[in-house]
Every structure is written in structure tokens, then in C-alpha cells.
Design a protein around this motif. Structure first.
Motif, mmCIF file in Angstrom:
data_model
loop_
_atom_site.group_PDB
_atom_site.id
_atom_site.type_symbol
_atom_site.label_atom_id
_atom_site.label_comp_id
_atom_site.label_asym_id
_atom_site.label_seq_id
_atom_site.Cartn_x
_atom_site.Cartn_y
_atom_site.Cartn_z
ATOM 1 N N LEU A 69 0.809 -1.220 0.000
ATOM 2 C CA LEU A 69 0.000 0.000 0.000
ATOM 3 C C LEU A 69 0.842 1.269 0.000
ATOM 4 N N ASN A 70 2.127 1.156 0.254
ATOM 5 C CA ASN A 70 2.998 2.321 0.426
ATOM 6 C C ASN A 70 3.324 2.955 -0.927
ATOM 7 N N ARG A 71 2.329 3.649 -1.461
ATOM 8 C CA ARG A 71 2.451 4.330 -2.756
ATOM 9 C C ARG A 71 1.411 5.446 -2.803
ATOM 10 N N ASP A 72 1.593 6.358 -3.737
ATOM 11 C CA ASP A 72 0.619 7.428 -3.921
ATOM 12 C C ASP A 72 -0.578 6.934 -4.722
ATOM 13 N N PHE A 73 -1.720 7.603 -4.490
ATOM 14 C CA PHE A 73 -2.942 7.328 -5.239
ATOM 15 C C PHE A 73 -3.536 8.667 -5.659
ATOM 16 N N ALA A 74 -4.114 8.706 -6.846
ATOM 17 C CA ALA A 74 -4.690 9.945 -7.359
ATOM 18 C C ALA A 74 -6.116 10.117 -6.831
ATOM 19 N N TYR A 75 -6.239 10.688 -5.634
ATOM 20 C CA TYR A 75 -7.545 10.949 -5.035
ATOM 21 C C TYR A 75 -8.190 12.162 -5.705
ATOM 22 N N PRO A 76 -9.502 12.357 -5.496
ATOM 23 C CA PRO A 76 -10.181 13.483 -6.154
ATOM 24 C C PRO A 76 -9.549 14.838 -5.860
ATOM 25 N N ASP A 77 -8.941 14.990 -4.664
ATOM 26 C CA ASP A 77 -8.344 16.284 -4.321
ATOM 27 C C ASP A 77 -6.827 16.274 -4.436
ATOM 28 N N GLY A 78 -6.265 15.296 -5.154
ATOM 29 C CA GLY A 78 -4.824 15.277 -5.390
ATOM 30 C C GLY A 78 -4.167 13.987 -4.946
ATOM 31 N N ALA A 79 -2.955 13.749 -5.450
ATOM 32 C CA ALA A 79 -2.210 12.533 -5.126
ATOM 33 C C ALA A 79 -1.728 12.577 -3.676
ATOM 34 N N GLU A 80 -1.793 11.427 -3.027
ATOM 35 C CA GLU A 80 -1.359 11.313 -1.636
ATOM 36 C C GLU A 80 -0.990 9.867 -1.361
ATOM 37 N N ASN A 81 -0.039 9.684 -0.433
ATOM 38 C CA ASN A 81 0.298 8.338 -0.007
ATOM 39 C C ASN A 81 -0.947 7.664 0.570
ATOM 40 N N GLN A 82 -1.190 6.433 0.160
ATOM 41 C CA GLN A 82 -2.423 5.754 0.568
ATOM 42 C C GLN A 82 -2.496 5.537 2.070
ATOM 43 N N LEU A 83 -1.378 5.209 2.692
ATOM 44 C CA LEU A 83 -1.381 4.971 4.134
ATOM 45 C C LEU A 83 -1.604 6.277 4.900
ATOM 46 N N ALA A 84 -1.062 7.378 4.371
ATOM 47 C CA ALA A 84 -1.341 8.684 4.972
ATOM 48 C C ALA A 84 -2.819 9.028 4.825
ATOM 49 N N HIS A 85 -3.379 8.713 3.671
ATOM 50 C CA HIS A 85 -4.787 9.011 3.422
ATOM 51 C C HIS A 85 -5.693 8.200 4.349
ATOM 52 N N LEU A 86 -5.390 6.912 4.522
ATOM 53 C CA LEU A 86 -6.192 6.081 5.412
ATOM 54 C C LEU A 86 -6.079 6.560 6.857
ATOM 55 N N THR A 87 -4.888 7.034 7.233
ATOM 56 C CA THR A 87 -4.711 7.579 8.581
ATOM 57 C C THR A 87 -5.563 8.829 8.772
ATOM 58 N N ALA A 88 -5.545 9.736 7.779
ATOM 59 C CA ALA A 88 -6.335 10.963 7.875
ATOM 60 C C ALA A 88 -7.821 10.662 7.907
ATOM 61 N N ALA A 89 -8.227 9.582 7.243
ATOM 62 C CA ALA A 89 -9.641 9.199 7.231
ATOM 63 C C ALA A 89 -10.083 8.558 8.529
ATOM 64 N N GLY A 90 -9.137 8.269 9.422
ATOM 65 C CA GLY A 90 -9.465 7.584 10.664
ATOM 66 C C GLY A 90 -9.516 6.079 10.514
ATOM 67 N N TYR A 91 -9.029 5.565 9.386
ATOM 68 C CA TYR A 91 -9.098 4.129 9.108
ATOM 69 C C TYR A 91 -7.830 3.375 9.515
ATOM 70 N N LEU A 92 -6.779 4.085 9.923
ATOM 71 C CA LEU A 92 -5.514 3.436 10.257
ATOM 72 C C LEU A 92 -4.891 4.130 11.450
ATOM 73 N N ALA A 93 -4.439 3.328 12.424
ATOM 74 C CA ALA A 93 -3.777 3.847 13.621
ATOM 75 C C ALA A 93 -2.320 3.402 13.646
#
Length: 380
Positions: free
Chosen positions: A224-248
Motif C-alpha cells: 500500500l505504500n504508494r501514492d494514489f490519485a484521489y479526487p483532491d490530489g495525489a497522496e500516499n495511501q497509508l497517509a490518506h487512510l490515517t487521515a480518514a481515521g481508518y488506520l492507527a
């Protein structure tokens, strides 16, 4: 920089409304179903389709893998959703520890060819891929698989899409779809795309042969340690899941292992080959897995040597050796059983046993190059 959850939800709503305005269905409301086997994919609320566009439900997060599992050149849209108030725990060398209530989906699809049953063989994301869903123009949806974490463990449920691409129905007995794969050069190959039964799903995901408990295969930190093109811009997937509250407890990208992209020529040949074997083979071929009796362990961290197949004679290959002496014969790809099992399409001997009816030419070429570059030699 991570964003407040309220901002992330706003982005999801805006993206969903934009796709709806372009002809997509109204956004769906995801929810956890604690027991039973819902007959329709829409019962879960993870996604919705009106035949023109497929949209993801609110809070349903798409993700991708650095190197994906090969499945007859099908493309896949993967998602994760969790109920409010729970999150996955970070595990460095294993799949994330997902809480009860987690729903993971994987939707298989192809770009359409000219004929009714023609699908196109491509490597890149098919036309229509987007972070908030799929534009279905020129797309053939085949199936969506649900993995849901319940109190008793994970349940696996396959759903097959109807011809109108508006709904997918539960197919616990699986399904066979006769398709023709058309390559960029025009070559045609008929094959039987197999939607697995619920038992086959469970068998593939039961990566421990003793407990037989099933779990996800792909969403480990290294994959999972890669960027993904989210609607509001590319971001590391693990960082994105953390910001979403899905990863601790994520330690950050720099402290997280990363698998190699098997197509990335900037990576070493060994890293690319080992990453390919890790995602495609190691869920069975590990010390505790369903293929433990083979003695062949293909995890990314298996040391070079007999367990990785180097100069290892067959133990449980039956008639599937191709009269070749070793799993991997260094410097001699044409004398390596591993490549023979990848080359053939005989259902009784091919590898992997499930999820492949056609040969993966790019993966085969990579492993042929890898074995051919090895300097050691075997002695009979």
C-alpha cells in the motif's frame, strides 16, 4: 499534510455530486451487515451503478497495490470502508489488522472490444478508472467480491454483474463467463473467466493451513505504500487512510517497507521478481500456507536457497514438472519448474490454481529474465 476529516468528507461529497451530475447514480450509504448473505451487492451500499457510471458510497476509500495480483488481465477497483469509530492497526510485515465491521471490495472489469464477448488485453488502468468510481462507457463489469470482517472472522462473498451493469447478484456457486481477450496487436484468445465460489474465495484467502482462517491478501503496508490519485490530489495511501481515521499507529512512509513495482525498470531485477512472486504466490507458498507441503516459500523475505526454489527438486508437483529437475534452475529458465507452471494453461497443473486461465506474458518474461541472470549452478 493530513486534512481534517470534515474536509475529506466534503471532498467525497463534491466528487460524488460531480459524477452524479455527469450521469452517475445518487451516492449510496454504506453499512455493515453482521450476518447472513445479502443477495444484492447494493444491499451493502458500498457502490451504486445506473449502467452509465459506478460511484462509491460516502467514506468508501479506493486503493491500489504497488504490484497487483494477476487475474487474466482483468482490471480491479479496490475499496475499504469501516464503520465510524473503529480503525485498523498497523502491522509492518502483515496485512493491516482490520476491525470488525470492515468491508473490502474488489471489482473486476475489462475495457470492451468490438464483439459482444470481446475484452481488451491492457496493462494500464482501463478507460473509465477514477478515484470516485468508474465511467462505464466502454467498460464490461464482471464481478465484485466482498470481504467482510465479522465477529466470527472474515466472510467472502462473490457478486456477478448483470448485463445492464446496474446490479450484481450473489453467486456463491461461482460463475463461468466465456470471453475473448484481444491484444493490442489484434491477436485473439478465448478463455473461460471463472468467478470463484464462496468456498474457493475462502480457500485462496486461508493463508494459514492450520487455522484455515481467511484474511485479506493485498492490503499489507509494503503493498500500500504508494501514492494514489484521489479526487483532491495525489497522496500516499497509508497517509490518506490515517487521515480518514481508518488506520492507527502508522510510522510514516519513510519507516514503512515498500514492495517494488514489477514493471518499474528503475528497480532492481531481483526486487521486481521477488515482489511479483510475493503478491501472486506467497499467500499459498509460505511456511504455514496451503502449499506448505511443497517446501517452496515465495514470500518477499525468504532467503535465497532451496526454500525459494533454488536447485530444489519437486516434492508435491505431481505431473506438473514438465520433466524439469528443479523449481528454479539458476541460469536455465527452460529447466525451471516454476516457469513451466506459469507457461501452461492446463487446469490440472497450472499455477496459480485459481484465478488464471490465460498466461501472464509480462510476469513470465520478468521471471525468465530473473532466473536467466542467476550465476549459480545446480548439481544433480
Amino acid at each position: 499534510m493530513t486534512r481534517p476529516l470534515s474536509m475529506r468528507l466534503a471532498v467525497i461529497v463534491i466528487a460524488a455530486l460531480a459524477l452524479t451530475a455527469c450521469g452517475g447514480p445518487a451516492p449510496s450509504s454504506p453499512h455493515f451487515i453482521a450476518e447472513g448473505n445479502p443477495p444484492l451487492l447494493s444491499d451493502w451500499g458500498m457502490m451504486a451503478s445506473n449502467g452509465r457510471a459506478l460511484t462509491l458510497g460516502a467514506g468508501v476509500e479506493p486503493y491500489d497495490l504497488v504490484t497487483p495480483l494477476f487475474s487474466d488481465y482483468a482490471h480491479k477497483q479496490r475499496t475499504i470502508w469501516m464503520p465510524e469509530g473503529v480503525s485498523a492497526e498497523y502491522r509492518e510485515d502483515d496485512v493491516l489488522d482490520f476491525p470488525v465491521g470492515t468491508v473490502i471490495t474488489k471489482t473486476f472489469y475489462y475495457p470492451r472490444g468490438n464483439g459482444e464477448d470481446e475484452v481488451l488485453r491492457t496493462l494500464d488502468h482501463a478507460p473509465g478508472w477514477r478515484a470516485d468510481g468508474l465511467d462505464l462507457a466502454g467498460i464490461r463489469l464482471v464481478e465484485t467480491r466482498i470481504l467482510v470482517r465479522r465477529d466470527a472472522g472474515w466472510s467472502a462473498l462473490p457478486y456477478v454483474w448483470n448485463a445492464e451493469q446496474t446490479e450484481a447478484r450473489l453467486a456463491r456457486a461461482g460463475d463461468i463467463q466465456r470471453l475473448t481477450l484481444v491484444s493490442p496487436g489484434g491477436a485473439r484468445e478465448g478463455f473461460a473467466y471463472a468467478v470463484p465460489t464462496s468456498n474457493q474465495c475462502a480457500g485462496c484467502h486461508a493463508i494459514n493451513n492450520t487455522t484455515r482462517e481467511i484474511e485479506p491478501i493485498g492490503p499489507a503496508p509494503r503493498h500500500l505504500n504508494r501514492d494514489f490519485a484521489y479526487p483532491d490530489g495525489a497522496e500516499n495511501q497509508l497517509a490518506h487512510l490515517t487521515a480518514a481515521g481508518y488506520l492507527a499507529d502508522w510510522p510514516g512512509a519513510g519507516n514503512t517497507p515498500r514492495a517494488a513495482d514489477y514493471l518499474d525498470l528503475a528497480a532492481t531485477l531481483d526486487d521486481r521478481a521477488r515482489s511479483y512472486l510475493d503478491i501472486n504466490c506467497a499467500h499459498c507458498h509460505n511456511a504455514a500456507g496451503p502449499a506448505d507441503t511443497s517446501g517452496l516459500h515465495l514470500r518477499h523475505d525468504t532467503p535465497d536457497g532451496p526454500n525459494l526454489g533454488f536447485c530444489k527438486p519437486p516434492i508435491a508437483a505431481g505431473g506438473g514438472t514438465g520433466d524439469r529437475p528443479f523449481a528454479i534452475t539458476p541460469g536455465q529458465p527452460d529447466q525451471s519448474i516454476l516457469l513451466y507452471r506459469m507457461e501452461i494453461n492446463d487446469p490440472g497443473s497450472l499455477m496459480p490454481e485459481l484465478g488464471r486461465a490465460v498466461r501472464h506474458d509480462e510476469g513470465l518474461a520478468l521471471l525468465t529474465e530473473w532466473i536467466g541472470a542467476m550465476q549459480a549452478r545446480c548439481t544433480e
